[in-house]
Write a protein that holds these residues in place. Sequence first.
Motif, PDB file in Angstrom:
ATOM      1  N   VAL A  71      61.590  63.578  76.292  1.00  0.00           N
ATOM      2  CA  VAL A  71      60.657  64.094  75.298  1.00  0.00           C
ATOM      3  C   VAL A  71      59.931  62.924  74.635  1.00  0.00           C
ATOM      4  CG1 VAL A  71      62.074  66.133  74.881  1.00  0.00           C
ATOM      5  CG2 VAL A  71      62.430  64.087  73.485  1.00  0.00           C
ATOM      6  N   ASN A  72      58.919  63.247  73.871  1.00  0.00           N
ATOM      7  CA  ASN A  72      58.248  62.229  73.069  1.00  0.00           C
ATOM      8  C   ASN A  72      59.117  61.873  71.863  1.00  0.00           C
ATOM      9  OD1 ASN A  72      55.282  61.719  74.106  1.00  0.00           O
ATOM     10  ND2 ASN A  72      55.705  63.907  74.401  1.00  0.00           N
ATOM     11  N   GLY A  73      58.874  60.695  71.289  1.00  0.00           N
ATOM     12  CA  GLY A  73      59.711  60.149  70.238  1.00  0.00           C
ATOM     13  C   GLY A  73      59.727  60.969  68.964  1.00  0.00           C
ATOM     14  N   LEU A  74      60.757  60.733  68.161  1.00  0.00           N
ATOM     15  CA  LEU A  74      60.938  61.495  66.931  1.00  0.00           C
ATOM     16  C   LEU A  74      59.773  61.357  65.965  1.00  0.00           C
ATOM     17  CD1 LEU A  74      64.057  60.402  67.833  1.00  0.00           C
ATOM     18  CD2 LEU A  74      64.598  61.721  65.789  1.00  0.00           C
ATOM     19  N   ASP A  75      59.040  60.259  66.042  1.00  0.00           N
ATOM     20  CA  ASP A  75      57.952  60.008  65.097  1.00  0.00           C
ATOM     21  C   ASP A  75      56.596  60.471  65.614  1.00  0.00           C
ATOM     22  OD1 ASP A  75      57.760  58.167  67.139  1.00  0.00           O
ATOM     23  OD2 ASP A  75      57.318  56.451  65.822  1.00  0.00           O
ATOM     24  N   THR A  76      56.576  61.290  66.685  1.00  0.00           N
ATOM     25  CA  THR A  76      55.305  61.743  67.255  1.00  0.00           C
ATOM     26  C   THR A  76      55.050  63.213  66.920  1.00  0.00           C
ATOM     27  OG1 THR A  76      56.240  62.498  69.366  1.00  0.00           O
ATOM     28  CG2 THR A  76      55.661  60.156  69.185  1.00  0.00           C
ATOM     29  N   ASP A  77      53.804  63.608  67.084  1.00  0.00           N
ATOM     30  CA  ASP A  77      53.417  65.002  66.818  1.00  0.00           C
ATOM     31  C   ASP A  77      53.969  65.964  67.866  1.00  0.00           C
ATOM     32  OD1 ASP A  77      51.967  64.142  64.624  1.00  0.00           O
ATOM     33  OD2 ASP A  77      50.072  64.006  65.727  1.00  0.00           O
ATOM     34  N   TRP A  78      54.373  65.452  69.009  1.00  0.00           N
ATOM     35  CA  TRP A  78      54.819  66.319  70.114  1.00  0.00           C
ATOM     36  C   TRP A  78      56.330  66.525  70.155  1.00  0.00           C
ATOM     37  CZ3 TRP A  78      51.898  61.765  71.372  1.00  0.00           C
ATOM     38  CH2 TRP A  78      50.518  61.988  71.430  1.00  0.00           C
ATOM     39  N   HIS A  79      57.068  65.746  69.389  1.00  0.00           N
ATOM     40  CA  HIS A  79      58.523  65.740  69.533  1.00  0.00           C
ATOM     41  C   HIS A  79      59.142  67.115  69.282  1.00  0.00           C
ATOM     42  CE1 HIS A  79      62.666  64.335  69.349  1.00  0.00           C
ATOM     43  NE2 HIS A  79      62.785  65.012  68.223  1.00  0.00           N
ATOM     44  N   GLU A  80      58.755  67.759  68.213  1.00  0.00           N
ATOM     45  CA  GLU A  80      59.386  69.029  67.844  1.00  0.00           C
ATOM     46  C   GLU A  80      59.180  70.086  68.929  1.00  0.00           C
ATOM     47  OE1 GLU A  80      59.273  72.360  64.240  1.00  0.00           O
ATOM     48  OE2 GLU A  80      58.386  70.374  63.939  1.00  0.00           O
ATOM     49  N   ALA A  81      57.947  70.211  69.413  1.00  0.00           N
ATOM     50  CA  ALA A  81      57.669  71.193  70.468  1.00  0.00           C
ATOM     51  C   ALA A  81      58.371  70.816  71.768  1.00  0.00           C
ATOM     52  CB  ALA A  81      56.163  71.305  70.692  1.00  0.00           C
ATOM     53  N   ASP A  82      58.395  69.522  72.086  1.00  0.00           N
ATOM     54  CA  ASP A  82      59.104  69.062  73.290  1.00  0.00           C
ATOM     55  C   ASP A  82      60.570  69.464  73.232  1.00  0.00           C
ATOM     56  OD1 ASP A  82      56.806  67.870  74.228  1.00  0.00           O
ATOM     57  OD2 ASP A  82      57.467  65.804  73.872  1.00  0.00           O
ATOM     58  N   LEU A  83      61.203  69.179  72.097  1.00  0.00           N
ATOM     59  CA  LEU A  83      62.632  69.449  71.966  1.00  0.00           C
ATOM     60  C   LEU A  83      62.905  70.957  72.010  1.00  0.00           C
ATOM     61  CD1 LEU A  83      64.794  67.274  71.718  1.00  0.00           C
ATOM     62  CD2 LEU A  83      64.906  67.751  69.275  1.00  0.00           C
ATOM     63  N   ARG A  84      62.058  71.721  71.368  1.00  0.00           N
ATOM     64  CA  ARG A  84      62.238  73.176  71.347  1.00  0.00           C
ATOM     65  C   ARG A  84      62.153  73.764  72.754  1.00  0.00           C
ATOM     66  NH1 ARG A  84      58.192  74.305  68.337  1.00  0.00           N
ATOM     67  NH2 ARG A  84      56.748  74.860  70.007  1.00  0.00           N
ATOM     68  N   GLU A  85      61.122  73.399  73.494  1.00  0.00           N
ATOM     69  CA  GLU A  85      60.930  73.979  74.823  1.00  0.00           C
ATOM     70  C   GLU A  85      61.925  73.410  75.834  1.00  0.00           C
ATOM     71  OE1 GLU A  85      59.024  76.591  75.228  1.00  0.00           O
ATOM     72  OE2 GLU A  85      58.616  76.386  73.079  1.00  0.00           O
ATOM     73  N   ALA A  86      62.256  72.151  75.695  1.00  0.00           N
ATOM     74  CA  ALA A  86      63.242  71.552  76.595  1.00  0.00           C
ATOM     75  C   ALA A  86      64.616  72.178  76.392  1.00  0.00           C
ATOM     76  CB  ALA A  86      63.305  70.041  76.380  1.00  0.00           C
ATOM     77  N   ALA A  87      64.963  72.460  75.143  1.00  0.00           N
ATOM     78  CA  ALA A  87      66.244  73.111  74.858  1.00  0.00           C
ATOM     79  C   ALA A  87      66.312  74.473  75.545  1.00  0.00           C
ATOM     80  CB  ALA A  87      66.430  73.260  73.353  1.00  0.00           C
ATOM     81  N   LYS A  88      65.227  75.209  75.507  1.00  0.00           N
ATOM     82  CA  LYS A  88      65.186  76.524  76.148  1.00  0.00           C
ATOM     83  C   LYS A  88      65.301  76.411  77.665  1.00  0.00           C
ATOM     84  CE  LYS A  88      62.226  78.542  72.542  1.00  0.00           C
ATOM     85  NZ  LYS A  88      60.868  79.071  72.261  1.00  0.00           N
ATOM     86  N   ALA A  89      64.735  75.335  78.231  1.00  0.00           N
ATOM     87  CA  ALA A  89      64.764  75.151  79.685  1.00  0.00           C
ATOM     88  C   ALA A  89      66.173  74.826  80.187  1.00  0.00           C
ATOM     89  CB  ALA A  89      63.790  74.057  80.104  1.00  0.00           C
ATOM     90  N   GLY A  90      66.994  74.218  79.325  1.00  0.00           N
ATOM     91  CA  GLY A  90      68.375  73.937  79.677  1.00  0.00           C
ATOM     92  C   GLY A  90      68.587  72.935  80.786  1.00  0.00           C
ATOM     93  N   PRO A  91      67.940  71.770  80.757  1.00  0.00           N
ATOM     94  CA  PRO A  91      68.179  70.749  81.787  1.00  0.00           C
ATOM     95  C   PRO A  91      69.574  70.151  81.622  1.00  0.00           C
ATOM     96  CG  PRO A  91      66.890  69.815  80.009  1.00  0.00           C
ATOM     97  CD  PRO A  91      67.026  71.277  79.702  1.00  0.00           C
ATOM     98  N   ASP A  92      69.951  69.256  82.537  1.00  0.00           N
ATOM     99  CA  ASP A  92      71.237  68.587  82.404  1.00  0.00           C
ATOM    100  C   ASP A  92      71.288  67.727  81.146  1.00  0.00           C
ATOM    101  OD1 ASP A  92      72.767  69.332  84.846  1.00  0.00           O
ATOM    102  OD2 ASP A  92      71.024  68.460  85.844  1.00  0.00           O
ATOM    103  N   ALA A  93      70.146  67.167  80.779  1.00  0.00           N
ATOM    104  CA  ALA A  93      70.108  66.339  79.565  1.00  0.00           C
ATOM    105  C   ALA A  93      68.684  66.234  79.063  1.00  0.00           C
ATOM    106  CB  ALA A  93      70.671  64.941  79.839  1.00  0.00           C
ATOM    107  N   ILE A  94      68.584  65.875  77.793  1.00  0.00           N
ATOM    108  CA  ILE A  94      67.294  65.560  77.179  1.00  0.00           C
ATOM    109  C   ILE A  94      67.334  64.091  76.779  1.00  0.00           C
ATOM    110  CG2 ILE A  94      65.816  65.989  75.188  1.00  0.00           C
ATOM    111  CD1 ILE A  94      66.657  68.935  75.386  1.00  0.00           C
ATOM    112  N   VAL A  95      66.372  63.341  77.288  1.00  0.00           N
ATOM    113  CA  VAL A  95      66.289  61.897  77.070  1.00  0.00           C
ATOM    114  C   VAL A  95      65.356  61.649  75.885  1.00  0.00           C
ATOM    115  CG1 VAL A  95      65.779  59.670  78.127  1.00  0.00           C
ATOM    116  CG2 VAL A  95      66.579  61.572  79.560  1.00  0.00           C
TER     117      VAL A  95
END
Length: 290
Positions: A71-95
């Motif tokens: 995902v994009n870094g914690l200090d970016t505008d994209w981080h929250e949406a990245d984390l939300r959608e990645a969590a739903k996708a359920g990959p092996d890990a989120i980097v």
Amino acid sequence: MGQTPRPRRSVLYMPGANERALEKAKTLDADALILDLEDAVAPDAKDEARERVCAAAASGEYGAREVTIRVNGLDTDWHEADLREAAKAGPDAIVVPKVNSREQVTTIERALEFNGAPDHTKIWAMVETPIAMLRAADIAAASDRLTVLVMGTNDLAKELHAEFVPGRAPLLGGLSLALLAARATGKVILDGVYNDVKDAEGFEAECRQGRQMGFDGKTLIHPAQLEPCNRIFAPSEEEVAHSRRVIEAFDAAQAEGKGVVTVDGRMIENLHVDNARRILALAEAIEARG
């Protein structure tokens, strides 16, 4: 050492904006993939890449390869949406890039839980700044969900004002601190990337250095780096044969009540047996992966 190790010799970054690259990744001999939403994606392509990467990660079409999303870094505008959608996708890990503190790990973990990430979706924390090196043990110990530290050597060199030189002398202090933190907390640790994809000799030398230092594998930027990386970070035939001899000799000596064991003229202690078992377990896991 109780559970079977998962091979992470080769961990390949794949650009999330490139549909052909995501498709090609299904055929590559990488132990793990990092589907990238950060550096490899232009700002105006972030939303489309996020949708594409999350669909790929949820597809189940990557076989035995471990599939992660950066995902994009914690200090970016994209981080929250990245984390939300990645969590739903359920990959092996989120980097997550540029993790600098225990508190940031806790924040990431809570966000994953809030957004319904399954238990199998782990956190891989990228440590790539001087402060992260100095806090590496705290970062690594912050959560059981955090299972892997990923070295960001390009950013570390930038912040140190260091030159890129063979042998990486300017980075060895930071690499060693992160390795100590990983081993002290029972985490996996991955070496950083090698930038010159045309320098095969230099790449192999850096892989050997990383293996000798104790890294579990290496992050890669090009498929051409896969074969040498997989070969160097795997136990050799000689290592496997020696490990078997060590275990057989130790078990035989214990059965006979002997206190001293030698293999190939060298005294064997419990630490050598533990190392032999680790090597055999890794070799078996690589063979099972196919």
